[in-house]
Motif scaffolding. Sequence first.
Motif, short mmCIF file in Angstrom:
data_model
loop_
_atom_site.label_atom_id
_atom_site.label_comp_id
_atom_site.label_asym_id
_atom_site.label_seq_id
_atom_site.Cartn_x
_atom_site.Cartn_y
_atom_site.Cartn_z
N ASN A 430 66.17 63.05 36.16
CA ASN A 430 66.03 61.87 35.93
C ASN A 430 65.25 60.95 37.01
O ASN A 430 64.44 60.37 36.91
CB ASN A 430 67.46 61.08 35.75
CG ASN A 430 68.00 61.61 34.37
OD1 ASN A 430 67.20 61.76 33.65
ND2 ASN A 430 69.28 61.11 34.28
N GLY A 431 65.68 61.22 38.41
CA GLY A 431 65.24 60.92 39.34
C GLY A 431 63.44 61.04 39.67
O GLY A 431 62.59 60.41 39.80
N LEU A 432 63.48 62.25 39.39
CA LEU A 432 61.88 62.87 39.50
C LEU A 432 60.80 62.23 38.43
O LEU A 432 59.94 61.66 38.84
CB LEU A 432 61.85 64.40 39.39
CG LEU A 432 62.30 65.33 40.25
CD1 LEU A 432 62.26 66.75 40.03
CD2 LEU A 432 61.80 64.94 41.77
N MET A 433 61.44 61.92 37.05
CA MET A 433 60.49 61.11 36.38
C MET A 433 60.33 59.94 36.55
O MET A 433 59.34 59.09 36.02
CB MET A 433 61.17 61.64 34.68
CG MET A 433 62.46 60.89 34.58
SD MET A 433 63.13 61.46 32.92
CE MET A 433 62.42 60.29 31.78
N VAL A 434 61.29 59.33 37.30
CA VAL A 434 61.29 57.74 37.54
C VAL A 434 59.83 57.46 38.46
O VAL A 434 59.23 56.58 38.07
CB VAL A 434 62.40 57.42 38.17
CG1 VAL A 434 61.98 55.85 39.01
CG2 VAL A 434 63.68 57.10 37.31
#
Length: 457
Positions: A430-434
């Motif tokens: 989730n963090g990477l796609m943000v």
Amino acid sequence: MEVLSNLIAKGNEFLWSFLLILLLCGTGIYYTIRLRFIQLRRFSEGWKLVFGSINLHGTKHEKGEMSPFQAIATAIAAQVGTGNLAGAATALISGGPGAIFWMWVSAFFGMATIYGEAVLAQTYKEEHNGEVTGGPAYYIKAAYQGPLGQILSKLFAVFIILALGFMGNMVQSNSVGAAFSEVFEVANVNVPPIVIGLVVAAIAAFIFFGGTKRLAAVLEKVVPIMAGVYILGSLIFIIMHIGAVPNAIRMIFVGAFDPKAALGAAAGITVREAVRYGVARGLFSNEAGMGSTPHAHARAKASCPDEQGLCAMVSVFIDTFVILNLTVLVILTSGILGSAKENGITGIALTQGAFDAGFGSFGTIFVAFCLFFFAFSTVLGWHFFGAVNAKYLFGSDSAVKVYSLIVVLCIILGSTMKVDLVWDMADFFNGLMVIPNVLALLKLGSVVVNTRKLGKG
């Protein structure tokens, strides 16, 4: 598994301790200021658009890939899942009651962020072979033209497939499997979680291969029913414990700035952890800034992009300020948070334990069935978001079918995995796609502001 768990934990420490909190909250504050607190000024307009039949120009909604209500139902289906039942519980255990305050803060600013996401999804949507499609990959490519735009858009597409299509849906099936295992255990029946995973996977596969119209038709019926049942049950519980509500609210506000005063020094929770878990679980719940729900808003037939932006704000409000808050108040008024932390109880088991305190053994069953519909609708929404990006990457329907089969396998696998590892993996991706999504939001801020000026605000 232990090595993988340690690596993921270190990655999350780097992403969520500072970088993503700054990016997400900073972007929300940026849009809130530039759009002149649009989440307050024009919220009522968004509400009327979602639940009415008239668009901003005073005419009936046009027919499209999805109606405005179907688009918002798909968005809410993705948002309202284990993040509201299990995620709120893990935030309370890991970050204390104060984490909920930071969930509220991130959601408030997130309403402005998600307005921008929906506007850009509508602005840069495309049509291929008569089918409308769009989402962050398309507006990221437009924001950073040339090789950089291609790289960032494709990275986003890969990250969302991993984060939601694969890892995220493993979280959903994991929580459903755990919840129903509790139900069967109460009845002295031994049903392994993988059996529940197989059932969820079979039903999901039937809808996956039915296309967008079948998805929209299912979600517009399921979402209102599931939300209504859970809201009613939660309100009954809270009314039964109404005397404990003031203290629950006090714990949230005190815990946001002084966790030790809320839970006691032995809890060992700091303000930093309250902020971290509040923002992280808040993102997992309402998805503002993550770049997932714009895929649904891109498909809606809107009279102008501003219209879908207003609708998007309503989805964050319903997710966080209605449904998630009900879960939080149930847990805090039940009085079991302290003992649950001491005994290592977290996730959906904590939510079930709270409802058990008021409803007896029926509480376990109630949460399990609510979670099934919440998680199942999220599986459908997240599969759809990943499918859009699989087609963006590979450009063929056959690639989407392969992607769908992998999602089905992830649903089955997720039901058997350790809960902490599944959540940590979901947080990481989730963090990477943000990151690429937020970079595009900041670059295209003027496009969003100018679109708003063409609307009514």
